[in-house]
Enzyme design. Sequence first.
Site, PDB file in Angstrom:
ATOM      1  N   LYS A  56     -83.384  25.417  23.300  1.00  0.00           N
ATOM      2  CA  LYS A  56     -82.543  26.061  24.318  1.00  0.00           C
ATOM      3  C   LYS A  56     -81.461  25.111  24.830  1.00  0.00           C
ATOM      4  CE  LYS A  56     -85.686  29.684  25.764  1.00  0.00           C
ATOM      5  NZ  LYS A  56     -86.631  30.166  26.775  1.00  0.00           N
ATOM      6  N   ARG A  61     -93.974  28.220  22.961  1.00  0.00           N
ATOM      7  CA  ARG A  61     -93.287  29.246  22.158  1.00  0.00           C
ATOM      8  C   ARG A  61     -92.173  28.544  21.385  1.00  0.00           C
ATOM      9  NH1 ARG A  61     -88.863  32.527  22.597  1.00  0.00           N
ATOM     10  NH2 ARG A  61     -89.087  34.661  21.865  1.00  0.00           N
TER      11      ARG A  61
HETATM   12  N1  HH2 Z   1     -87.422  32.856  25.655  1.00  0.00           N
HETATM   13  C1  HH2 Z   1     -86.737  33.713  24.887  1.00  0.00           C
HETATM   14  C2  HH2 Z   1     -87.247  34.985  24.590  1.00  0.00           C
HETATM   15  N2  HH2 Z   1     -88.456  35.363  25.038  1.00  0.00           N
HETATM   16  N3  HH2 Z   1     -90.409  34.884  26.272  1.00  0.00           N
HETATM   17  C3  HH2 Z   1     -91.110  34.046  27.039  1.00  0.00           C
HETATM   18  N4  HH2 Z   1     -92.302  34.418  27.511  1.00  0.00           N
HETATM   19  N5  HH2 Z   1     -90.638  32.807  27.378  1.00  0.00           N
HETATM   20  C4  HH2 Z   1     -89.429  32.360  26.963  1.00  0.00           C
HETATM   21  O1  HH2 Z   1     -89.032  31.223  27.335  1.00  0.00           O
HETATM   22  C5  HH2 Z   1     -88.651  33.222  26.139  1.00  0.00           C
HETATM   23  C6  HH2 Z   1     -89.177  34.504  25.802  1.00  0.00           C
HETATM   24  C7  HH2 Z   1     -85.408  33.308  24.336  1.00  0.00           C
HETATM   25  O2  HH2 Z   1     -85.542  32.659  23.101  1.00  0.00           O
HETATM   26  P1  HH2 Z   1     -85.293  33.372  21.687  1.00  0.00           P
HETATM   27  O3  HH2 Z   1     -86.257  34.495  21.476  1.00  0.00           O
HETATM   28  O4  HH2 Z   1     -85.306  32.339  20.624  1.00  0.00           O
HETATM   29  O5  HH2 Z   1     -83.806  33.906  21.803  1.00  0.00           O
HETATM   30  P2  HH2 Z   1     -83.193  35.366  22.000  1.00  0.00           P
HETATM   31  O6  HH2 Z   1     -83.634  35.886  23.335  1.00  0.00           O
HETATM   32  O7  HH2 Z   1     -81.697  35.132  21.921  1.00  0.00           O
HETATM   33  O8  HH2 Z   1     -83.706  36.243  20.880  1.00  0.00           O
END
Ligand code: HH2
Length: 275
Positions: A216, A249
């Site tokens: 991030k 995660r």
């Molecule tokens: N971060 C993202 C998405 N879902 N869920 C939880 N519980 N905690 C987090 O920190 C979290 C999450 C964002 O990351 P990513 O899925 O890689 O990106 P995007 O939302 O652009 O798909």
Amino acid sequence: MRDGGEKHPRIMGIVNVTPDSFYDGGRYFDAESAKEHVRRLCADGADILDIGGESSRPGAGRISEQEEIDRVCPVIEFAARNFDTVVSVDTCKAKVAAEALSSGATIINDISALVFDDEMAPLAARTGASVVLMHMKGTPETMQDNPIYDDVVAEVAAFLEARAGYATRAGIAAEKIILDPGIGFGKTMEHNYVLLRNLGRFKRSGYPLLVGLSRKSLIGRLYDDESDRLPATIALNAIAVMAGADIIRVHDVREHRLALEAVTKLLRVPDGSRI
Ligand code: HH2
């Protein structure tokens, strides 16, 4: 999340079936490449797969429930049928979560902590699904508009404890609740680091703690090159585990599995000393 008092941090591998996620958008957007990614993450040792169909990054396009269902459910069904790994669905929409549970998911990862959809808590209560309650300030569209807190740790902890109270009153068993401070969701870089330094505060509530910091911007701003984010991701996740994170995660499961071998060994040294 504890075995005989010994720490077993779990690795949640990210499967983004999206065209626009901040790191891997478009890479696993078609069902075949998403399934291949599931295979890879399971072989790499993921304990949980978190499968999502809608990016939460600011400015990402919002999609309909049906489109989200069409993206995630075939992949969830494939993962649940073919692997032992626990499957989580990353959604704020109760209709999507309901279909995902029917397809084999057992965890609802709701980045709105059951706020966006009133049907989510009754669904989790009825089905016995686990829920991840994550803190976010505002919505994905507004969350990075100059977020301000008097005391970010106290405010995030109070929010999460209030949402856990709401969840239990709605009939969700306490042992099904996981808390997450929401790194990057309505926080400045400074707020994110303060939260990471104070993870112990979130353990006081007694619920397992999930941390999502993989690649991030709190890390990205330090490096010019995208590919340089991985070592820092692993370092901060190791520190998060030392500070009490039960689930991390991550995009890069294999690298974290290897790193956690040593971290877990360190955590289990039986000499009683504190680090
Ligand atoms: N971060 C993202 C998405 N879902 N869920 C939880 N519980 N905690 C987090 O920190 C979290 C999450 C964002 O990351 P990513 O899925 O890689 O990106 P995007 O939302 O652009 O798909």
